[in-house]
Design a protein around this motif. Structure first.
Motif, PDB file in Angstrom:
ATOM      1  N   GLU A 181       0.849  -1.194   0.000  1.00 26.41           N
ATOM      2  CA  GLU A 181       0.000   0.000   0.000  1.00 26.41           C
ATOM      3  C   GLU A 181       0.884   1.244   0.000  1.00 26.41           C
ATOM      4  OE1 GLU A 181      -3.032   0.054   2.949  1.00 26.41           O
ATOM      5  OE2 GLU A 181      -3.473  -2.064   2.698  1.00 26.41           O
TER       6      GLU A 181
ATOM      7  N   LEU B  92      -6.855  10.920  -4.483  1.00 28.99           N
ATOM      8  CA  LEU B  92      -7.915   9.992  -4.877  1.00 28.99           C
ATOM      9  C   LEU B  92      -7.348   8.779  -5.621  1.00 28.99           C
ATOM     10  CD1 LEU B  92     -10.758  12.385  -6.033  1.00 28.99           C
ATOM     11  CD2 LEU B  92     -10.749  10.904  -4.040  1.00 28.99           C
ATOM     12  N   LYS B  93      -6.365   9.027  -6.446  1.00 29.13           N
ATOM     13  CA  LYS B  93      -5.744   7.934  -7.202  1.00 29.13           C
ATOM     14  C   LYS B  93      -5.049   6.950  -6.250  1.00 29.13           C
ATOM     15  CE  LYS B  93      -2.072   8.778  -9.646  1.00 29.13           C
ATOM     16  NZ  LYS B  93      -1.118   9.224 -10.660  1.00 29.13           N
TER      17      LYS B  93
ATOM     18  N   GLU C 178      -5.579   6.567  -2.963  1.00 28.11           N
ATOM     19  CA  GLU C 178      -6.554   5.922  -2.071  1.00 28.11           C
ATOM     20  C   GLU C 178      -7.352   4.835  -2.791  1.00 28.11           C
ATOM     21  OE1 GLU C 178      -7.055   6.017   1.163  1.00 28.11           O
ATOM     22  OE2 GLU C 178      -5.376   7.393   1.388  1.00 28.11           O
ATOM     23  N   SER C 179      -7.706   5.072  -4.052  1.00 28.05           N
ATOM     24  CA  SER C 179      -8.433   4.039  -4.798  1.00 28.05           C
ATOM     25  C   SER C 179      -7.539   2.831  -5.057  1.00 28.05           C
ATOM     26  CB  SER C 179      -8.983   4.611  -6.104  1.00 28.05           C
ATOM     27  OG  SER C 179      -7.925   5.021  -6.935  1.00 28.05           O
ATOM     28  N   LYS C 180      -6.271   3.084  -5.323  1.00 24.28           N
ATOM     29  CA  LYS C 180      -5.330   1.978  -5.511  1.00 24.28           C
ATOM     30  C   LYS C 180      -5.181   1.180  -4.217  1.00 24.28           C
ATOM     31  CE  LYS C 180      -0.467   1.272  -6.515  1.00 24.28           C
ATOM     32  NZ  LYS C 180       0.787   1.957  -6.790  1.00 24.28           N
ATOM     33  N   ASN C 181      -5.072   1.862  -3.093  1.00 30.05           N
ATOM     34  CA  ASN C 181      -4.970   1.177  -1.803  1.00 30.05           C
ATOM     35  C   ASN C 181      -6.229   0.382  -1.488  1.00 30.05           C
ATOM     36  OD1 ASN C 181      -2.406   2.135  -1.369  1.00 30.05           O
ATOM     37  ND2 ASN C 181      -3.049   3.869  -0.114  1.00 30.05           N
ATOM     38  N   LEU C 182      -7.389   0.936  -1.848  1.00 31.73           N
ATOM     39  CA  LEU C 182      -8.652   0.237  -1.621  1.00 31.73           C
ATOM     40  C   LEU C 182      -8.724  -1.048  -2.441  1.00 31.73           C
ATOM     41  CD1 LEU C 182     -11.379   0.417  -0.168  1.00 31.73           C
ATOM     42  CD2 LEU C 182     -12.274   1.567  -2.185  1.00 31.73           C
ATOM     43  N   ILE C 183      -8.256  -1.006  -3.678  1.00 25.23           N
ATOM     44  CA  ILE C 183      -8.229  -2.199  -4.536  1.00 25.23           C
ATOM     45  C   ILE C 183      -7.277  -3.245  -3.954  1.00 25.23           C
ATOM     46  CG2 ILE C 183      -7.539  -3.059  -6.807  1.00 25.23           C
ATOM     47  CD1 ILE C 183      -8.624  -0.420  -7.947  1.00 25.23           C
TER      48      ILE C 183
ATOM     49  N   LYS D 104      -6.399  -3.597  -0.758  1.00 20.03           N
ATOM     50  CA  LYS D 104      -7.001  -4.166   0.454  1.00 20.03           C
ATOM     51  C   LYS D 104      -8.104  -5.162   0.105  1.00 20.03           C
ATOM     52  CE  LYS D 104      -6.219  -0.248   3.512  1.00 20.03           C
ATOM     53  NZ  LYS D 104      -6.868   0.853   4.247  1.00 20.03           N
TER      54      LYS D 104
END
Length: 143
Positions: free
Chosen positions: A55, A68-69, A71-76, A78
């Motif tokens: 992450e 946003l980019k 955080e969205s990558k980290n969400l994917i 996780k």
């Protein structure tokens, strides 16, 4: 019996022995690789990629778009780590371990067969040379 014949026969036995080792091992490797489904290979690759992915932290001076980019990558990441459970991971590691063991053993046998064939070819060449040399020595008139 001359010594050239014995060396030629030994070379032929080594070549035949090498072929006996190589052919079943090559067939076993090809059938092993064909038996693994594309889903299993995709699962192994995906689990390996997910485990290696880290992450990324968001810096304080980054723009809203970058935040946003990231955080969205980290969400994917996780979500992917959550979807890959420990049961799937242990079964894929077991499959990978079994595959690596079988492939390593078969490639070692193929290597031994290649060495036997090369030694057999060397014996055939040297046996032919010794056979011709002995025939010339026998037919040469003594003075």
């Amino acid at each position: 019996m001359q010594r050239g014949y014995l060396i030629l026969i030994a070379g032929a036995f080594l070549i035949i022995g090498g072929l006996i080792l190589i052919l079943p091992s090559a067939y076993n490797v090809s059938s092993l690789l064909n038996s693994i489904s594309a889903n299993d290979m995709a699962k192994l690759i995906l689990i390996d990629m997910i485990n290696k992915t880290q992450e990324q932290s968001v810096s304080n001076d980054s723009s809203l778009f970058d935040m946003l980019k990231i955080e969205s990558k980290n969400l994917i990441i996780k979500g992917s780590k959550y979807l890959v459970s420990n049961d799937n991971q242990t079964s894929s590691e077991e499959l990978l371990r079994k595959l690596a063991y079988n492939l390593g053993l078969n490639f070692f046998i193929i290597l031994v067969g290649i060495i036997l064939i090369v030694n057999g070819l060397i014996l055939l060449i040297s046996g032919t040379i010794i056979f011709v040399y002995d025939r010339r020595k026998i037919r040469r008139p003594k003075v």
